[in-house]
Design an enzyme around this catalytic site. Sequence first.
Site, PDB file in Angstrom:
ATOM      1  N   HIS A  12      47.832  44.618  43.976  1.00 11.42           N
ATOM      2  CA  HIS A  12      46.807  45.038  43.027  1.00 11.42           C
ATOM      3  C   HIS A  12      46.795  46.576  43.014  1.00 11.42           C
ATOM      4  O   HIS A  12      45.806  47.208  43.365  1.00 11.42           O
ATOM      5  CB  HIS A  12      45.445  44.444  43.403  1.00 11.42           C
ATOM      6  CG  HIS A  12      44.451  44.418  42.279  1.00 11.42           C
ATOM      7  ND1 HIS A  12      43.841  43.271  41.839  1.00 11.42           N
ATOM      8  CD2 HIS A  12      43.956  45.403  41.499  1.00 11.42           C
ATOM      9  CE1 HIS A  12      43.001  43.554  40.849  1.00 11.42           C
ATOM     10  NE2 HIS A  12      43.050  44.849  40.629  1.00 11.42           N
ATOM     11  N   ARG A  35      39.040  35.446  45.205  1.00 15.43           N
ATOM     12  CA  ARG A  35      40.315  36.126  44.976  1.00 15.43           C
ATOM     13  C   ARG A  35      40.219  37.549  45.498  1.00 15.43           C
ATOM     14  O   ARG A  35      39.333  38.297  45.086  1.00 15.43           O
ATOM     15  CB  ARG A  35      40.625  36.115  43.472  1.00 15.43           C
ATOM     16  CG  ARG A  35      41.833  36.949  43.110  1.00 15.43           C
ATOM     17  CD  ARG A  35      42.179  36.883  41.618  1.00 15.43           C
ATOM     18  NE  ARG A  35      43.291  37.793  41.383  1.00 15.43           N
ATOM     19  CZ  ARG A  35      43.262  38.830  40.564  1.00 15.43           C
ATOM     20  NH1 ARG A  35      42.191  39.095  39.847  1.00 15.43           N
ATOM     21  NH2 ARG A  35      44.312  39.623  40.447  1.00 15.43           N
ATOM     22  N   GLU A  43      40.174  36.955  36.119  1.00 14.97           N
ATOM     23  CA  GLU A  43      39.145  38.001  35.982  1.00 14.97           C
ATOM     24  C   GLU A  43      38.497  37.903  34.610  1.00 14.97           C
ATOM     25  O   GLU A  43      39.187  37.730  33.609  1.00 14.97           O
ATOM     26  CB  GLU A  43      39.729  39.427  36.079  1.00 14.97           C
ATOM     27  CG  GLU A  43      40.145  39.856  37.447  1.00 14.97           C
ATOM     28  CD  GLU A  43      40.701  41.284  37.483  1.00 14.97           C
ATOM     29  OE1 GLU A  43      40.344  42.098  36.585  1.00 14.97           O
ATOM     30  OE2 GLU A  43      41.489  41.567  38.380  1.00 14.97           O
ATOM     31  N   ASN A  69      43.731  37.718  33.081  1.00 17.88           N
ATOM     32  CA  ASN A  69      42.539  38.565  33.143  1.00 17.88           C
ATOM     33  C   ASN A  69      42.180  38.933  31.712  1.00 17.88           C
ATOM     34  O   ASN A  69      43.003  39.498  30.991  1.00 17.88           O
ATOM     35  CB  ASN A  69      42.808  39.844  33.939  1.00 17.88           C
ATOM     36  CG  ASN A  69      43.045  39.567  35.417  1.00 17.88           C
ATOM     37  OD1 ASN A  69      42.857  38.441  35.886  1.00 17.88           O
ATOM     38  ND2 ASN A  69      43.438  40.584  36.150  1.00 17.88           N
ATOM     39  N   GLU A  94      48.257  42.268  36.789  1.00 21.06           N
ATOM     40  CA  GLU A  94      48.313  43.116  35.591  1.00 21.06           C
ATOM     41  C   GLU A  94      49.457  44.123  35.574  1.00 21.06           C
ATOM     42  O   GLU A  94      49.246  45.337  35.627  1.00 21.06           O
ATOM     43  CB  GLU A  94      46.982  43.864  35.421  1.00 21.06           C
ATOM     44  CG  GLU A  94      45.782  42.937  35.346  1.00 21.06           C
ATOM     45  CD  GLU A  94      44.490  43.681  35.009  1.00 21.06           C
ATOM     46  OE1 GLU A  94      44.468  44.915  35.107  1.00 21.06           O
ATOM     47  OE2 GLU A  94      43.512  43.011  34.635  1.00 21.06           O
TER      48      GLU A  94
HETATM   49  C1  PNW Z   1      41.287  45.240  35.631  1.00 19.59           C
HETATM   50  N1  PNW Z   1      42.715  48.187  30.076  1.00 19.59           N
HETATM   51  O1  PNW Z   1      41.644  46.519  35.216  1.00 19.59           O
HETATM   52  C2  PNW Z   1      41.608  45.207  37.116  1.00 19.59           C
HETATM   53  O2  PNW Z   1      42.348  44.081  37.529  1.00 19.59           O
HETATM   54  C3  PNW Z   1      40.439  45.465  37.999  1.00 19.59           C
HETATM   55  O3  PNW Z   1      40.890  46.009  39.203  1.00 19.59           O
HETATM   56  C4  PNW Z   1      39.421  46.321  37.290  1.00 19.59           C
HETATM   57  O4  PNW Z   1      38.349  46.701  38.107  1.00 19.59           O
HETATM   58  C5  PNW Z   1      38.913  45.530  36.095  1.00 19.59           C
HETATM   59  O5  PNW Z   1      39.954  45.057  35.283  1.00 19.59           O
HETATM   60  C6  PNW Z   1      37.936  46.306  35.235  1.00 19.59           C
HETATM   61  O6  PNW Z   1      38.536  47.446  34.702  1.00 19.59           O
HETATM   62  C7  PNW Z   1      41.878  46.879  33.912  1.00 19.59           C
HETATM   63  O7  PNW Z   1      42.722  49.413  29.795  1.00 19.59           O
HETATM   64  C8  PNW Z   1      41.893  48.230  33.620  1.00 19.59           C
HETATM   65  O8  PNW Z   1      42.948  47.341  29.171  1.00 19.59           O
HETATM   66  C9  PNW Z   1      42.171  48.676  32.359  1.00 19.59           C
HETATM   67  C10 PNW Z   1      42.448  47.738  31.368  1.00 19.59           C
HETATM   68  C11 PNW Z   1      42.437  46.383  31.647  1.00 19.59           C
HETATM   69  C12 PNW Z   1      42.147  45.952  32.926  1.00 19.59           C
END
Ligand code: PNW
Length: 454
Positions: free
Chosen positions: A118, A74, A365, A293, A164
């Site tokens: 993204h 992905r 994810e 995710n 997201e």
């Molecule tokens: C996801 N939160 O980000 C993203 O899809 C990725 O690009 C990222 O690297 C990965 O998770 C790890 O962080 C998030 O605050 C960022 O809940 C923040 C949150 C959730 C997912």
Amino acid sequence: MKFPKDFVWGSATSSYQIEGAWNTDGRGPSIWDAFCQIPGKVFEGDTGDVACDHYHKMKEDVALMKQMGLTAYRFSISWSRIFPQGQGEINEKGIQFYSELIDELLANDIEPWVTLYHWDLPLALQLEMDGWLNKEITDVFVDYAQLCFERFGDRVKHWITFNEAWVVAILGYGQGVFAPGRISNTEPYLAGHHILIAHAKAVQLYRTKFQKEQEGKIGITNNCDWREPLTDAVEDQKAAQRALEFFLAWFADPIYFGKYPKCMEDRLGDRLPKFTEEERQMLLGSTDFFGLNHYTTMLASEAKQINAGSVYGNGGLSEDQDVNLALDPNWELTEMQWAVVPWGCRKLLHWISDRYDHPNIVITENGCAYDDQLENGEVNDAKRVEFFKGYLEECAKAIEEGVNLTGYFAWSFMDNFEWASGYSKRFGMHYVDFDTLERTPKASAKWFADFLKQ
Ligand code: PNW
């Protein structure tokens, strides 16, 4: 652990986090290029200018995927690489890069799963039309999606419109910690609304003009943590439920039920935009799979007083939900301070299954950040192996219990630019030395490869 034969096994990345080559071959800037230039926004002023230099090391990276035995990969397309201004003139060199990546994957029997958005919005669209706050951007997104379907759809059979929406809305427009850095308690709901409409329009286009001939699937990926009630008290159970609705049902209910969750309507009043009847119809059923995710779990309780200074306490989150979030001190934490709670994953899968009548769920994810160090040419990331084992065991149990989980993508294929945390958090199964840009498989990459061989 038992998984169905046709289960999809993959790993995931995103364009801004790995590609680098920020101004190579005609790429236009994105809001993340700009955000990284603002002092204090990204840890130590890191940027995605070079990142993992995947743009130049693409073939080497696909070879590593092949070595791991992945059957799917992905990745996301950088919108401003193919439309440098977000719309109008096409950059054929950008198209060529993704075309070659797709061909390389297929030549190695790896299925491309492509995310259109993204988070790296073309900067021009932020400056000229206020990004996701402007409804007109939904049509600009559809034009971009159309170009992707036209140019890549002959070979790409799995599309994800948005990654997201919650993060874009809350972290980008609520708390302002991610690009475009806005702080508000109204804008997250407006941005989220327009993302949903853009998603529905792109799906409608794909289904009417491309799906028959190209025979692909299209969906959306949302993120959600599990929320466990702090106590058995009814108010805490309700608080946990509300927290899940504000997190995931915000974006999934419109797609499965054609409306926002009632608790959001009740609490937000005029701050929650309304869909027209036409939009409602377009949204209903607008996904072929439930992209999820999932990373972590928190304890939820009825908020008599919102935790001061909590990261969740800004920008239309805890205030609007009246939920306090906490951690069980016994839970192990990753480098992101996210708790490792494998059973939370299974509970969330059941919650989704029950609420949305058994959809085909794909975990797009799941993974963890640890302070991995290269020692004598190797990284023994035993904690990451434990993490994958724990979460996959719970996935297998959920399947046994009837959840229709059909795929799993580990985040991430390699260490990369972790947004506001820059390069300080290592999430990947391949260690990347950010000075030499060399990749080294970690113990977890080897574990995954062995696991997939069975
Ligand atoms: C996801 N939160 O980000 C993203 O899809 C990725 O690009 C990222 O690297 C990965 O998770 C790890 O962080 C998030 O605050 C960022 O809940 C923040 C949150 C959730 C997912």
